[in-house]
Write a protein that holds these residues in place. Structure first.
Motif, PDB file in Angstrom:
ATOM      1  N   LEU A 262     -10.971  31.959 -19.798  1.00 55.00           N
ATOM      2  CA  LEU A 262     -11.581  31.631 -18.509  1.00 55.00           C
ATOM      3  C   LEU A 262     -10.586  32.084 -17.447  1.00 55.00           C
ATOM      4  O   LEU A 262      -9.574  31.440 -17.211  1.00 55.00           O
ATOM      5  CB  LEU A 262     -11.862  30.136 -18.401  1.00 55.00           C
ATOM      6  CG  LEU A 262     -12.630  29.486 -19.568  1.00 55.00           C
ATOM      7  CD1 LEU A 262     -13.065  28.072 -19.197  1.00 55.00           C
ATOM      8  CD2 LEU A 262     -13.818  30.328 -19.995  1.00 55.00           C
TER       9      LEU A 262
ATOM     10  N   GLY B 199     -16.115  26.085 -15.313  1.00 56.18           N
ATOM     11  CA  GLY B 199     -15.772  25.840 -16.711  1.00 56.18           C
ATOM     12  C   GLY B 199     -16.990  25.464 -17.527  1.00 56.18           C
ATOM     13  O   GLY B 199     -17.172  25.932 -18.660  1.00 56.18           O
ATOM     14  N   ALA B 200     -17.846  24.610 -16.947  1.00 58.56           N
ATOM     15  CA  ALA B 200     -19.072  24.208 -17.642  1.00 58.56           C
ATOM     16  C   ALA B 200     -19.995  25.408 -17.848  1.00 58.56           C
ATOM     17  O   ALA B 200     -20.579  25.591 -18.936  1.00 58.56           O
ATOM     18  CB  ALA B 200     -19.783  23.112 -16.843  1.00 58.56           C
TER      19      ALA B 200
ATOM     20  N   ALA C 126     -19.117  28.531 -18.052  1.00 61.62           N
ATOM     21  CA  ALA C 126     -18.511  29.410 -19.053  1.00 61.62           C
ATOM     22  C   ALA C 126     -18.766  28.880 -20.461  1.00 61.62           C
ATOM     23  O   ALA C 126     -19.073  29.651 -21.385  1.00 61.62           O
ATOM     24  CB  ALA C 126     -17.014  29.520 -18.801  1.00 61.62           C
ATOM     25  N   ALA C 127     -18.652  27.560 -20.636  1.00 57.33           N
ATOM     26  CA  ALA C 127     -18.907  26.961 -21.944  1.00 57.33           C
ATOM     27  C   ALA C 127     -20.357  27.160 -22.373  1.00 57.33           C
ATOM     28  O   ALA C 127     -20.643  27.444 -23.546  1.00 57.33           O
ATOM     29  CB  ALA C 127     -18.559  25.473 -21.910  1.00 57.33           C
ATOM     30  N   GLN C 128     -21.266  27.058 -21.412  1.00 53.70           N
ATOM     31  CA  GLN C 128     -22.678  27.294 -21.717  1.00 53.70           C
ATOM     32  C   GLN C 128     -22.906  28.737 -22.153  1.00 53.70           C
ATOM     33  O   GLN C 128     -23.630  29.003 -23.137  1.00 53.70           O
ATOM     34  CB  GLN C 128     -23.540  26.976 -20.492  1.00 53.70           C
ATOM     35  CG  GLN C 128     -25.045  27.144 -20.749  1.00 53.70           C
ATOM     36  CD  GLN C 128     -25.872  26.730 -19.548  1.00 53.70           C
ATOM     37  OE1 GLN C 128     -25.354  26.532 -18.452  1.00 53.70           O
ATOM     38  NE2 GLN C 128     -27.174  26.580 -19.748  1.00 53.70           N
TER      39      GLN C 128
ATOM     40  N   ILE D 284     -10.519  28.578 -26.650  1.00 51.10           N
ATOM     41  CA  ILE D 284     -10.634  28.901 -25.225  1.00 51.10           C
ATOM     42  C   ILE D 284      -9.273  28.698 -24.572  1.00 51.10           C
ATOM     43  O   ILE D 284      -8.658  27.639 -24.723  1.00 51.10           O
ATOM     44  CB  ILE D 284     -11.669  27.994 -24.514  1.00 51.10           C
ATOM     45  CG1 ILE D 284     -13.081  28.240 -25.044  1.00 51.10           C
ATOM     46  CG2 ILE D 284     -11.627  28.220 -23.001  1.00 51.10           C
ATOM     47  CD1 ILE D 284     -14.118  27.263 -24.498  1.00 51.10           C
TER      48      ILE D 284
ATOM     49  N   SER E  25      -8.017  28.580 -20.792  1.00 50.75           N
ATOM     50  CA  SER E  25      -8.441  28.557 -19.397  1.00 50.75           C
ATOM     51  C   SER E  25      -7.239  28.722 -18.490  1.00 50.75           C
ATOM     52  O   SER E  25      -6.192  28.101 -18.708  1.00 50.75           O
ATOM     53  CB  SER E  25      -9.151  27.229 -19.077  1.00 50.75           C
ATOM     54  OG  SER E  25      -9.442  27.140 -17.688  1.00 50.75           O
TER      55      SER E  25
ATOM     56  N   ALA F  43     -15.243  22.797 -19.104  1.00 52.50           N
ATOM     57  CA  ALA F  43     -15.722  23.353 -20.373  1.00 52.50           C
ATOM     58  C   ALA F  43     -15.754  22.276 -21.451  1.00 52.50           C
ATOM     59  O   ALA F  43     -16.724  22.175 -22.219  1.00 52.50           O
ATOM     60  CB  ALA F  43     -14.825  24.514 -20.805  1.00 52.50           C
TER      61      ALA F  43
ATOM     62  N   ILE G 109      -9.054  24.182 -27.285  1.00 55.99           N
ATOM     63  CA  ILE G 109      -8.975  24.517 -25.854  1.00 55.99           C
ATOM     64  C   ILE G 109      -7.565  24.266 -25.319  1.00 55.99           C
ATOM     65  O   ILE G 109      -6.950  23.238 -25.607  1.00 55.99           O
ATOM     66  CB  ILE G 109      -9.988  23.678 -25.033  1.00 55.99           C
ATOM     67  CG1 ILE G 109     -11.413  23.914 -25.535  1.00 55.99           C
ATOM     68  CG2 ILE G 109      -9.888  24.022 -23.545  1.00 55.99           C
ATOM     69  CD1 ILE G 109     -12.473  23.123 -24.793  1.00 55.99           C
TER      70      ILE G 109
END
Length: 347
Positions: free
Chosen positions: A188, A230-231, A233-235, A247, A249, A258, A275
């Motif tokens: 990220l 972040g959310a 990107a996680a999706q 991940i 970040s 995320a 992460i």
């Protein structure tokens, strides 16, 4: 008793002495006897005299004030840097004017102009994400106001910097994910127009290559690294990049976003996706699982930036050679990357 706007002339009139004697006494001049000083000081206190520090400083062409411009005070790194800045400034007799650019170049430019107009003795600055040229900093230079940049690198010849070794921090974070068995590591990334995020990207990429893993451009997701980024990107990872098992970040804020999204989708962290963040903010240690992250030493960076600025201020009118201080990062390992060994029945 007179308590408002008392001047040296009022004190002189009350004591029936010359105002120049009062001025010398209040400035502790050796030309006035101790007995006379004590008499004048007592009368000044009785009358509620307050010295006009601003006027005095302006006569000396010094305000004992430092201007500070940061992107966002709400970010833990910047609030901890401010702690170091204010403590060090206070210890050295300086006041601090605190400003936020909110990641906007126009706002940053206006703030520099305001600080110069208010005759600050120096400026400590962490540039906004929009700052790609530094023409607005010429105003400070032309007015003889020293500047120290911190956290975010600026390509200005002869400038002073206090920076983190972002490349090494990112290399260590990615290398750690590989050591935990991750083979498809998403990054990220922040805006790579900024040197800071270029360095973090390069550290990520080099760690993959050092470990014999291919660099996959589609695993790099660029954003402004807010929690919602972040959310998002996680999706995207769940929907289009199912191979991702780690991940990294470029900050904690996006990493937490995320994590929250993945947990909402019942993804096991770190067993399915490990992460790592970057900053070591307070949220990183209390979120479940606790976030592995890179410590930025914000307070130390703020302290060093202020010490460097004051050194430059005290050297006027002959400026010192520019100086760059680089701090080494520390990887803080926590549960978001510590994969649990598989326990088989009857063992």
């Amino acid at each position: 008793m007179q308590t408002n706007n008392v001047t040296i002339h009022d004190i002189a009139a009350a004591l029936k002495i010359d105002s120049s004697t009062v001025s010398r006494a209040l400035n502790n001049s050796p030309r006035v006897t101790q007995k006379t000083k004590q008499r004048i000081w007592a009368k000044a206190q009785e009358m509620g005299y307050q010295r006009n520090v601003l006027a005095s400083n302006l006569r000396k062409n010094k305000t004992n004030t430092i201007g500070v411009i940061i992107p966002r005070i709400s970010r833990f790194f910047f609030s901890s840097a401010i702690e170091g800045i204010e403590e060090t400034a206070f210890e050295n007799g300086y006041n601090v004017i605190m400003c936020q650019s909110l990641e906007k170049l126009e706002r940053e430019t206006n703030l520099v102009q305001t600080l110069v107009a208010n005759r600050v003795d120096g400026i400590i600055l962490s540039i906004s994400m929009e700052t790609l040229d530094y023409e607005h900093m010429e105003l400070a230079r032309k007015n003889g106001i020293p500047t120290v940049f911190f956290d975010r690198h600026c390509d200005i010849p002869g400038n002073n910097n206090v920076l983190l070794n972002d490349y090494q921090g990112s290399f260590d974070a990615t290398d750690h994910l590989v050591s935990q068995g991750c083979r498809n590591i998403a990054h990220l990334a922040g805006p790579r127009d900024l040197k800071l995020y270029q360095n973090r990207f390069n550290g990520y990429k080099e760690a993959l290559e050092k470990n014999g893993l291919p660099f996959q451009p589609d695993l790099v997701i660029d954003s402004n690294l807010m929690e919602e980024d972040g959310a998002n990107a996680a999706q995207k990872i769940l929907e289009t990049l199912p191979q991702v098992d780690g991940i990294f970040s470029a900050n904690d804020v996006a990493a937490v976003g995320a994590m929250q999204f993945l947990k909402g989708k019942n993804i096991k962290i770190p067993d399915e996706i490990a992460i790592v963040g970057f900053s070591n903010g307070p949220t990183s240690s209390v979120i479940d699982p606790a976030l592995t992250t890179v410590d930025q030493s914000g307070k130390k960076m703020g302290r060093l930036a202020t010490e460097l600025l004051i050194k430059q201020i005290n050297a006027k009118p002959i400026p010192l050679a520019p100086e760059t201080i680089i701090l080494e990062p520390t990887l803080i390992q926590r549960d978001s990357t510590q994969k649990k060994p598989t326990i088989h029945p009857n063992t």
